[in-house]
Design a protein around this motif. Sequence first.
Motif, mmCIF file in Angstrom:
data_model
loop_
_atom_site.group_PDB
_atom_site.id
_atom_site.type_symbol
_atom_site.label_atom_id
_atom_site.label_comp_id
_atom_site.label_asym_id
_atom_site.label_seq_id
_atom_site.Cartn_x
_atom_site.Cartn_y
_atom_site.Cartn_z
ATOM 1 N N ARG A 62 15.879 1.966 2.052
ATOM 2 C CA ARG A 62 15.125 2.505 0.916
ATOM 3 C C ARG A 62 15.948 3.500 0.110
ATOM 4 N NH1 ARG A 62 9.823 4.904 3.389
ATOM 5 N NH2 ARG A 62 11.219 5.143 5.165
ATOM 6 N N ALA A 63 16.848 4.220 0.765
ATOM 7 C CA ALA A 63 17.663 5.212 0.050
ATOM 8 C C ALA A 63 18.525 4.535 -1.009
ATOM 9 C CB ALA A 63 18.528 5.987 1.043
ATOM 10 N N GLN A 64 19.133 3.385 -0.660
ATOM 11 C CA GLN A 64 19.961 2.665 -1.624
ATOM 12 C C GLN A 64 19.122 2.127 -2.780
ATOM 13 O OE1 GLN A 64 21.598 -0.081 1.300
ATOM 14 N NE2 GLN A 64 23.633 0.837 1.024
ATOM 15 N N ARG A 117 18.685 3.468 -7.450
ATOM 16 C CA ARG A 117 18.748 2.701 -8.694
ATOM 17 C C ARG A 117 17.782 3.231 -9.756
ATOM 18 N NH1 ARG A 117 17.835 -2.776 -5.320
ATOM 19 N NH2 ARG A 117 19.708 -2.664 -3.996
ATOM 20 N N SER A 118 16.745 3.956 -9.320
ATOM 21 C CA SER A 118 15.732 4.394 -10.284
ATOM 22 C C SER A 118 15.416 5.882 -10.212
ATOM 23 C CB SER A 118 14.435 3.594 -10.077
ATOM 24 O OG SER A 118 14.019 3.633 -8.743
ATOM 25 N N VAL A 119 16.046 6.605 -9.312
ATOM 26 C CA VAL A 119 15.797 8.040 -9.157
ATOM 27 C C VAL A 119 17.106 8.789 -9.335
ATOM 28 C CG1 VAL A 119 15.144 9.822 -7.483
ATOM 29 C CG2 VAL A 119 13.771 7.752 -7.694
ATOM 30 N N PRO A 161 5.652 6.916 -1.745
ATOM 31 C CA PRO A 161 6.792 6.193 -2.309
ATOM 32 C C PRO A 161 6.500 4.756 -2.716
ATOM 33 C CG PRO A 161 7.059 6.520 0.065
ATOM 34 C CD PRO A 161 5.906 7.369 -0.363
ATOM 35 N N ASP A 162 5.611 4.070 -2.004
ATOM 36 C CA ASP A 162 5.360 2.675 -2.349
ATOM 37 C C ASP A 162 4.773 2.532 -3.745
ATOM 38 O OD1 ASP A 162 6.352 1.569 0.007
ATOM 39 O OD2 ASP A 162 4.480 1.960 1.064
ATOM 40 N N PHE A 163 4.009 3.527 -4.189
ATOM 41 C CA PHE A 163 3.477 3.516 -5.553
ATOM 42 C C PHE A 163 4.448 4.211 -6.503
ATOM 43 C CE2 PHE A 163 1.122 5.285 -9.106
ATOM 44 C CZ PHE A 163 0.332 4.216 -9.504
ATOM 45 N N CYS A 164 4.833 5.426 -6.150
ATOM 46 C CA CYS A 164 5.604 6.256 -7.084
ATOM 47 C C CYS A 164 6.962 5.663 -7.443
ATOM 48 C CB CYS A 164 5.785 7.651 -6.492
ATOM 49 S SG CYS A 164 4.297 8.673 -6.562
ATOM 50 N N LEU A 165 7.659 5.115 -6.472
ATOM 51 C CA LEU A 165 8.988 4.603 -6.764
ATOM 52 C C LEU A 165 8.932 3.321 -7.595
ATOM 53 C CD1 LEU A 165 10.861 5.395 -3.447
ATOM 54 C CD2 LEU A 165 10.777 6.709 -5.573
ATOM 55 N N ARG A 166 7.838 2.598 -7.510
ATOM 56 C CA ARG A 166 7.658 1.447 -8.401
ATOM 57 C C ARG A 166 7.437 1.904 -9.837
ATOM 58 N NH1 ARG A 166 6.066 -0.536 -3.455
ATOM 59 N NH2 ARG A 166 6.469 -2.758 -3.072
ATOM 60 N N ALA A 198 11.586 13.432 0.172
ATOM 61 C CA ALA A 198 12.510 12.347 0.494
ATOM 62 C C ALA A 198 11.807 11.335 1.388
ATOM 63 C CB ALA A 198 13.742 12.908 1.213
ATOM 64 N N PRO A 199 11.893 10.048 1.063
ATOM 65 C CA PRO A 199 11.291 9.056 1.956
ATOM 66 C C PRO A 199 11.942 9.131 3.330
ATOM 67 C CG PRO A 199 12.649 7.997 0.289
ATOM 68 C CD PRO A 199 12.571 9.432 -0.082
#
Length: 385
Positions: A127-129, A133-135, A94-99, A117-118
Motif C-alpha cells: 500500500r505504501a508504494q 502515486r497519489s499522496v 484509507p480505503d475511501f480516502c486514498l481513492r 499512515a496506513p
Amino acid sequence: MKVFLVAGELSGDRLGGALMEGMRQLMPNVEFAGVGGPLMGAQGLESLFPMDELSVMGIAEVLPKYRHLVKRMHQTAKAVLDWQPDVLITIDSPDFCLRVAREVKAVSTIRCVHYVAPSVWAWRPKRAQKMARSVDHVLALLPFEPPYMEAVGLRCDFVGHPVVTEPVASAEEVAAFRAQHRIDDAPLLVALPGSRRGEVGRLTPAFGEVVARLKQKKPDLRVVVPAAAPVADAVKEAVAGWPHAPIVLDPNLMGPEEGLAQKRAAFAAADVALAASGTVSLELAASATPMVVAYDMSWLSWQIMSRMALIDTVTLVNLVSETRTVEEFLGPAFQPEDIAPALLRILDNPEAQQAAMALTMERLGKGHEAPGLRAARAVLDGLGA
C-alpha cells in the motif's frame, strides 16, 4: 488558504478537529470544506454528507454498501476539484480516502496530505508504494512509521498521537462518578463494544456472556458501557438482554462536554476494561486502566485478514511499548469462557500493564507540543507557507 478535509469515522473526526484548531492558530484566515463529524463541525466545517455513512469496517461488511460508497467517493473528489483548495487532507479511512486522493491527483496538481499512515507494518505492505502515486505527504501517529513511508519516497512526519493531550479524570471526578452511579467501592468493568453498528451487533452479545461469567466470581461487580453517539441506541438495545443491566452512558442525552467528562471518568474509575480492538486501547492507557482486547468479525474478513497479517498483535499498547502485556482474543479466539478468566487475572494483578501503558504515552509524545498543532505545522511547512 483553502483546506479540504475528509474524515470517515469518529477517530478521524477527532484528528481533524485538532488539526483544524492548530491551523487556525498558525493561519487565522484559513477556510475549510469537506467531510467530517461533530468535532470538525465545531471548527467550522459544514460536512458534504453525514460522516457516519463511511464508518464501515471489514471486507464482508463493505460489500453491501459498496455502490453507495463509490458514489460518495466520486461526489467528494468532484467537490475537491470544484473548490480547488491549496491542500487536500484525507484522514485515516484509507480505503475511501486514498481513492478520493487518487481521483483528484489524476486530473490536478492539488497537494494531498494523508493523516494517519496506513498500517503497512501490519498488513498489505505494498500500500505504501501505491499510496506514493497519489499522496505527497503523510502525517504519522506512531513513532516507528516514518521509515516505512520514506522508503517509497514519501515525506512523512511523526506528529504525535492526540490521546496524549486529552484530559484524564481527576481523583475527585472519579469519586464523584462512582457516587453518582452508586458504585461506591465495588469492582468496576468498563465495556467498550465499538463505535460502529456492525461491531456493536457482533460483539455485544458475547460481552454480555463475559459479564455473566464475571458476576459468578465477583457478585458485586458493576459494569459501565460508554456508548459512542452514533450507536448509542443500538448499544442500549443490545445490552438490554444482558443478565445484569449495565450503566449505559449515552452522550446524546448530555451536552458535549458532559458526555466527554462522563466517559473520561468511567475510564479512570474502572478497575479493568473489556475493549474492542482499536485506538480505544490508547485512551485506556492514558487513564492507566488495564484492559483485555476482544474482537470478532465475519468469517470471510477473518480468513482474509489473518492470512495477510504481518504482526502477532493488533493492540497499539503492545506495539508502541514493544511488549505483549495486553491479552487479545480475536476471531476464533473470541470466546467468553476464555475472555472472562483473563479479566479476572487483570483484576487480581492490575500492575502488570502499568509500565507498558506509561511507556506508550511517553513514546506517543506526552509532554511535547500538541499533535494537532504539530500536524498543522507540518502541513504548512510542506506547502512552504
